[in-house]
Design an enzyme around this catalytic site. Structure first.
Site, PDB file in Angstrom:
ATOM      1  N   CYS A  79      -6.341 -36.047 -80.324  1.00 32.63           N
ATOM      2  CA  CYS A  79      -7.731 -35.678 -80.009  1.00 32.63           C
ATOM      3  C   CYS A  79      -7.927 -35.950 -78.522  1.00 32.63           C
ATOM      4  O   CYS A  79      -7.918 -37.112 -78.088  1.00 32.63           O
ATOM      5  CB  CYS A  79      -8.704 -36.491 -80.863  1.00 32.63           C
ATOM      6  SG  CYS A  79     -10.434 -36.112 -80.479  1.00 32.63           S
ATOM      7  N   CYS A 138     -13.845 -30.233 -76.888  1.00 29.75           N
ATOM      8  CA  CYS A 138     -12.519 -30.322 -77.518  1.00 29.75           C
ATOM      9  C   CYS A 138     -11.493 -30.183 -76.413  1.00 29.75           C
ATOM     10  O   CYS A 138     -11.196 -29.078 -75.953  1.00 29.75           O
ATOM     11  CB  CYS A 138     -12.318 -29.233 -78.573  1.00 29.75           C
ATOM     12  SG  CYS A 138     -10.655 -29.284 -79.268  1.00 29.75           S
TER      13      CYS A 138
HETATM   14  N1  LIG Z   1     -13.840 -33.294 -83.923  1.00 26.54           N
HETATM   15  C1  LIG Z   1     -14.459 -33.322 -82.649  1.00 26.54           C
HETATM   16  C2  LIG Z   1     -14.186 -32.152 -81.779  1.00 26.54           C
HETATM   17  C3  LIG Z   1     -12.755 -31.921 -81.439  1.00 26.54           C
HETATM   18  C4  LIG Z   1     -12.066 -32.898 -80.536  1.00 26.54           C
HETATM   19  C5  LIG Z   1     -10.712 -32.420 -80.153  1.00 26.54           C
HETATM   20  N2  LIG Z   1      -9.710 -32.294 -81.088  1.00 26.54           N
HETATM   21  C6  LIG Z   1     -10.277 -32.789 -78.772  1.00 26.54           C
HETATM   22  O1  LIG Z   1      -9.113 -32.537 -78.457  1.00 26.54           O
HETATM   23  O2  LIG Z   1     -11.098 -33.265 -77.980  1.00 26.54           O
HETATM   24  C7  LIG Z   1     -15.966 -33.463 -82.765  1.00 26.54           C
HETATM   25  O3  LIG Z   1     -16.585 -32.939 -83.709  1.00 26.54           O
HETATM   26  O4  LIG Z   1     -16.540 -34.100 -81.889  1.00 26.54           O
END
Ligand SMILES: N[C@@H](CCC[C@H](N)C(=O)O)C(=O)O
EC number: 5.1.1.7
Length: 293
Positions: free
Chosen positions: A224, A76
Site C-alpha cells: 500500500c 492510491c
Molecule cells: N484502500 C485505500 C486506497 C488504496 C491505497 C493504495 N493501495 C496505495 O497504494 O496507496 C483507501 O481506501 O484509503
C-alpha cells in the site's frame, strides 16, 4: 448499460498491489460502486483506477479510485505509479499531472527503467483531517488499543492522512500479529468515522522500515503506497528515522522522501503491466434474481 461495457483495461501491479487501469477520458458517464464490484468479481483487484476527462487545465485526467468493495479513496500511491507507467508509454514526456479527490499529483519517470516517482502531496496530522471521531491534540500516538486493557495486543498508533486515513501500529515483528483478524476490527473502529487503512510497522534503523497493511475497502494487500508514505512520515515525526527511508513491504520496496523544502512526500517504486482485456457487458447486466417475486 455501464460506462465500462466493452472497455479496454490494463491489469497491472504496483509492487504486488493489484491494480486495474481503465482510460475513460473520452466519456462522461459515471462508473458506479456496483460496476466497481462487478469488475472485482471478474478481474480481482485491490484498486480500480479510472481515468476520467480532465477538469483542470494542465492535468492529464481526473483519476477516480475505487477499492474492490465499491468504496472510493482519495489516494492510491501504487495505483498512481501504474497510471503513470501507462501514460508515459510511447511519450517522451518527463512529468505528468493528475487530479484526484485529494488534489493534484505530479508523477515523473524514476531513476531507472520501470521506476516511477509520485509526489503524494502534504501529509495532514490534525484529528479532523484524518478524520478521527474525537479530538486528539497529538496524533503521533493516539489512545487506541485492542486486547486486554492491562496487556493490549496492539496500541497507541500514529495517525496520518495522505489524502486517505492511516493508522500505524509500531511493533517489533510485523509477522507476529494476525492482521487478517485485527485489520477489519481496527479499520471499522468508531474512532475512524471514514474507516482507516491499518499498518503494522517495524523500524529497523533510521533508514529502513518493514511494514504490512490491511487496506480499507480491500483487505490484506501485498503493498500500500499511501500507507508507506504515512508510515515514513509518522516515523520521522517521532524522530526515529530520517526523512528518506527505504520501506520493505510484502510485495517489494519503495523509497519515500518527506521533502523538507515543501513538506511534500515523494514515493518511488516499480509498476508492472500484466495483461489487458475488454470488459464483457454481461458483467454489468442487472442480476435476473435481484428482485425475486
Ligand atoms: N484502500 C485505500 C486506497 C488504496 C491505497 C493504495 N493501495 C496505495 O497504494 O496507496 C483507501 O481506501 O484509503
Amino acid at each position: 448499460m455501464s460506462a465500462l461495457d466493452n472497455r479496454l483495461f490494463a491489469k497491472m501491479n504496483g509492487i504486488g498491489n493489484e491494480i486495474v487501469v481503465v482510460d475513460l477520458r473520452d466519456q462522461k458517464a459515471p462508473v458506479t460502486p456496483d460496476d466497481a464490484r462487478a469488475v472485482a468479481a471478474h478481474v480481482p483487484y485491490d484498486q480500480l483506477m479510472l481515468l476520467q476527462p480532465a477538469r483542470l487545465p494542465g492535468t492529464e485526467a481526473f483519476v477516480r479510485i475505487y477499492n474492490n468493495d465499491g468504496s472510493e479513496s482519495g489516494a492510491c500511491g501504487n495505483g498512481m505509479r501504474c497510471v503513470a507507467s501507462q501514460m508515459f508509454a510511447g511519450t517522451d514526456k518527463s512529468g505528468l499531472t493528475f487530479e484526484t479527490r485529494a488534489g493534484l499529483l505530479n508523477c515523473w519517470r524514476g531513476p531507472a527503467e520501470g521506476l516511477f516517482t509520485v509526489d503524494m502531496g502534504e501529509p495532514k496530522f490534525g484529528w479532523q483531517d484524518i478524520p478521527l471521531a474525537e479530538e486528539f491534540r497529538d496524533t503521533r500516538g493516539i489512545e487506541l488499543q485492542i486486547g486486554p486493557i492491562d496487556a493490549p495486543i496492539l496500541h497507541t498508533p500514529s495517525v496520518v492522512s495522505m489524502g486517505n486515513p492511516h493508522a500505524i501500529f509500531w511493533v517489533d515483528d510485523i509477522e507476529a500479529y494476525d492482521l487478517g483478524r485485527f485489520g477489519p476490527l481496527l479499520e471499522n473502529h468508531p474512532i475512524f468515522p471514514e474507516r482507516a487503512n491499518i499498518t503494522l510497522a517495524h523500524i529497523v534503523d533510521r533508514e529502513h522500515i518493514t511494514m504490512r497493511t490491511w487496506e480499507r475497502g480491500a483487505g490484506l494487500t501485498k503493498a500500500c503506497g499511501s500507507a508507506a508514505c504515512a508510515t515514513a512520515v509518522a516515523a520521522a515525526r517521532l524522530k526515529r528515522t530520517g526523512r528518506v527511508v527505504e520501506m520493505t513491504l510484502p510485495g517489494g520496496k519503495l523509497t519515500i522522501e518527506w521533502r523538507e523544502a515543501d513538506n511534500h512526500v515523494l514515493m518511488t517504486g516499480g509498476a508492472e503491466f500484466e495483461f489487458e482485456g475488454r470488459f464483457d457487458p454481461a458483467l454489468f447486466a442487472p442480476s435476473l434474481n435481484s428482485n425475486p417475486a
